[in-house]
Design a protein around this motif. Structure first.
Motif, PDB file in Angstrom:
ATOM      1  N   HIS A   8       0.821  -1.211   0.000  1.00  0.00           N
ATOM      2  CA  HIS A   8       0.000   0.000   0.000  1.00  0.00           C
ATOM      3  C   HIS A   8       0.857   1.264   0.000  1.00  0.00           C
ATOM      4  N   SER A   9       0.270   2.335  -0.517  1.00  0.00           N
ATOM      5  CA  SER A   9       0.987   3.612  -0.617  1.00  0.00           C
ATOM      6  C   SER A   9       1.057   4.359   0.704  1.00  0.00           C
ATOM      7  N   ALA A  10       0.148   4.065   1.609  1.00  0.00           N
ATOM      8  CA  ALA A  10       0.102   4.805   2.879  1.00  0.00           C
ATOM      9  C   ALA A  10       1.247   4.383   3.793  1.00  0.00           C
TER      10      ALA A  10
ATOM     11  N   GLN B  90      -0.824  -5.760   5.313  1.00  0.00           N
ATOM     12  CA  GLN B  90       0.573  -5.359   5.459  1.00  0.00           C
ATOM     13  C   GLN B  90       1.209  -6.039   6.673  1.00  0.00           C
ATOM     14  N   THR B  91       2.341  -6.706   6.478  1.00  0.00           N
ATOM     15  CA  THR B  91       3.024  -7.334   7.611  1.00  0.00           C
ATOM     16  C   THR B  91       3.831  -6.287   8.363  1.00  0.00           C
TER      17      THR B  91
ATOM     18  N   PRO C 157       6.482   4.265   0.887  1.00  0.00           N
ATOM     19  CA  PRO C 157       5.605   3.393   0.103  1.00  0.00           C
ATOM     20  C   PRO C 157       4.811   4.134  -0.962  1.00  0.00           C
ATOM     21  N   SER C 158       4.804   5.472  -0.916  1.00  0.00           N
ATOM     22  CA  SER C 158       4.119   6.214  -1.984  1.00  0.00           C
ATOM     23  C   SER C 158       4.860   6.065  -3.309  1.00  0.00           C
ATOM     24  N   LEU C 159       6.113   5.606  -3.244  1.00  0.00           N
ATOM     25  CA  LEU C 159       6.906   5.346  -4.449  1.00  0.00           C
ATOM     26  C   LEU C 159       7.178   3.855  -4.625  1.00  0.00           C
ATOM     27  N   VAL C 160       7.564   3.212  -3.529  1.00  0.00           N
ATOM     28  CA  VAL C 160       7.935   1.797  -3.592  1.00  0.00           C
ATOM     29  C   VAL C 160       6.852   0.969  -2.921  1.00  0.00           C
ATOM     30  N   SER C 161       5.833   0.629  -3.694  1.00  0.00           N
ATOM     31  CA  SER C 161       4.770  -0.265  -3.240  1.00  0.00           C
ATOM     32  C   SER C 161       4.018  -0.742  -4.474  1.00  0.00           C
ATOM     33  N   VAL C 162       3.301  -1.819  -4.314  1.00  0.00           N
ATOM     34  CA  VAL C 162       2.504  -2.326  -5.432  1.00  0.00           C
ATOM     35  C   VAL C 162       1.437  -1.312  -5.822  1.00  0.00           C
TER      36      VAL C 162
END
Length: 544
Positions: free
Chosen positions: A409-411, A418-419, A430-435
């Motif tokens: 997730h981006s948040a 999310q683990t 995660p706003s850049l590196v996430s699915v």
């Protein structure tokens, strides 16, 4: 590889031979050409064998870090099941689960019960559901199997350590306190550890006592364990520390005696598993030279990870210089083919759970990460992708840093599934590196992986073909070029590893002919014009 197996045709200007000699010669030619079981490309006067390697893309999963379905912060088997559609969309055809058996360690490489599921991950029923759902999607599943050593918490070791008369005593290696033993451990430290008034052998760590494979009961038990998991539905195993079954000491780890003993054990193991599943897939971790790896491909393993190639591909991406993959792979495949009778499949990869992550090695350069992926996913064999590499997760040792939670997730505060078992210190945005951040971005690293795997699944030559050098004229160190071919299809792969546009002149190469049509492209509006093709920076093309 391509091998000239027959040559010579009669030309019209040649003087006729006596009829008997002609007939004998024809018979010999027919016999020689029909003797090879390999598929081949036929040309006038020549026949070239094709080293086809039917393959699929595998995805390595650390279950603890992947996806959590019960809210305890720890990934679980149901989490893998929940993300099978993501993996199918990505295009993978196989997954490798890192250890899922009970263990006192977070990573699971010291097992306490070979017939059970780590309760953090779920139940046997959860596993069976995962396997069934994966197979519905034509995704194979292999499991990490650690047979070189157990945990010191395993009941076998506890009984062996407590009682010298225990039947399990011979399952391990014990020595008296003053007994003379070899102390040059194969991984660098003293492999003997004190217990009571004696010592036991544990090459990797004091919590991992090595099993004794000279004990027939150990061999029988390990074969039964493998058969048990195949009966649950697994398609095969990744075999940890495969060369250390007998390779305990630095001075003897690569001796002929040790290599022969290792090979014989793994042949016995493969034979035993084939009784349950004749098509079982075994891939070994043998981190060594080609000459050490090759014998394991003789009726023991189907594949061995190509550690040497991984380093070459990352250096090529970083330096923007051609790794000359076709040349080095042809050399390796000749050795592997001779050892296995042609019955092997390569296993290229960029990183795994024991190595620094690709994006960290490449200093966060997304263009270089795309180039590395372009190389990996256009080469022969079963490519293995470590979870999170497709979105550019970072991580440098120690090991916990390269096994951080997969980012869905981006948040910043995460989201469903999310683990959180480990704090993410290497991947903080995660706003850049996430699915979620990359899923709908056509220029993302995730999209690049999906594109390349899609090409591979669509084109038999990319998926299953052999590899042959294609020498550019003039030579260009910034461009990788190689031919991938089956007996029925051949394509040319061109990868611009540099930040500069490159103009490539194409030429005809026997027995493959000419290449003049772009059939897959990372950039639009690029075509072969008058025998030339202009490659944009960091681009990849497939030409037919």
């Amino acid at each position: 590889m391509w091998k000239r197996v027959c040559e010579g045709t009669f030309s019209s200007g040649r003087k006729a031979c006596p009829i008997v000699l002609v007939m004998l010669l024809l018979l010999l030619l027919i016999a020689a050409c029909s003797a090879s079981p390999e598929p081949a490309i036929e040309t006038e006067g020549e026949r070239y064998e094709v080293d086809e390697q039917p393959s699929t893309v595998y995805y390595e999963i650390f279950v603890r870090s992947f996806y959590d379905t019960n809210g305890d912060g720890i990934g679980d088997l149901n989490g893998v099941t929940a993300k099978l559609d993501y993996l199918k969309q990505l295009g993978v055809g196989g997954i490798w689960l890192m250890p899922i058996q009970p263990s006192p360690s977070y990573h699971g490489y010291d097992v306490t019960d070979y017939y059970a599921i780590n309760p953090d991950y779920g139940t046997l029923e959860d596993l069976q559901k995962l396997l069934a759902e994966a197979h519905k999607r034509d995704i194979k599943v292999i499991m990490d199997l650690v047979v070189n050593h157990t945990s010191t918490e395993h009941p076998w070791f506890k009984k062996a350590a407590e009682d010298a008369a225990s039947p399990y005593r011979s399952w391990y290696h014990f020595a008296g306190k003053d007994e003379r033993v070899q102390a040059d451990g194969a991984v660098g430290s003293n492999p003997w550890h004190t217990i009571g008034s004696g010592r036991y052998l544990g090459v990797f760590w004091e919590g991992m006592p090595d099993l004794n494979f000279d004990e027939p009961a150990v061999r029988d038990e390990m074969i039964q364990i493998g058969q048990f998991w195949l009966e649950q539905g697994f398609d095969g195993f990744r075999l940890d520390a495969a060369k250390h079954i007998y390779g305990d000491f630095a001075s003897t780890v690569n001796s002929d005696a040790v290599k022969n003993n290792n090979q014989r054990w793994w042949q016995q193991f493969h034979s035993g598993l084939s009784e349950v599943n004749p098509g079982v897939f075994l891939i070994g971790e043998v981190w060594d030279s080609l000459s050490v790896i090759a014998p394991y491909l003789d009726r023991a393993f189907d594949s061995a990870f190509n550690f040497d190639l991984a380093g070459k591909l990352l250096r090529a991406a970083s330096s923007e210089s051609d790794p000359d993959a076709a040349f080095s792979l042809k050399r390796a495949y000749k050795l592997y083919g001779d050892a296995s009778g042609g019955a092997f499949t390569d296993a290229p990869f960029l990183s795994n759970h024991d190595q620094n992550r690709v994006m960290s090695v490449l200093n966060g350069n997304v263009a270089h990460a795309k180039t590395a992926a372009s190389l990996l996913l256009t080469l022969p064999g079963n490519p293995f992708i470590y979870y999170g590499e497709e979105i550019g997760m970072k991580g440098m040792k120690p090991d916990e840093r390269i096994r951080e939670p997969m980012l869905w997730h981006s948040a910043i505060d995460g989201g469903k599934g999310q683990t959180t078992w480990e704090h993410s210190s290497s991947n903080v945005d995660p706003s850049l590196v996430s699915v979620e951040a990359q899923l709908n971005d056509e220029q993302s690293l995730l999209a690049h992986y999906q594109m390349l795997i899609g090409w591979r699944n669509e084109l038999p030559a990319l998926r299953d073909g052999g590899i042959e050098e294609y020498r550019l004229d003039p030579p260009m160190s910034q461009v990788s070029s190689y031919i991938r071919a089956t007996a029925k299809e051949r394509v040319l792969v061109l990868i611009n590893l540099s930040k500069e546009q490159q103009m490539v002149k194409l030429h005809e190469q026997e027995p493959f002919g000419s290449f003049d049509k772009v059939i897959r492209a990372s950039h639009e509006d690029v075509a072969v014009q008058e025998g030339r093709i202009s490659l944009p920076p960091y681009s990849v093309f497939v030409v037919k």
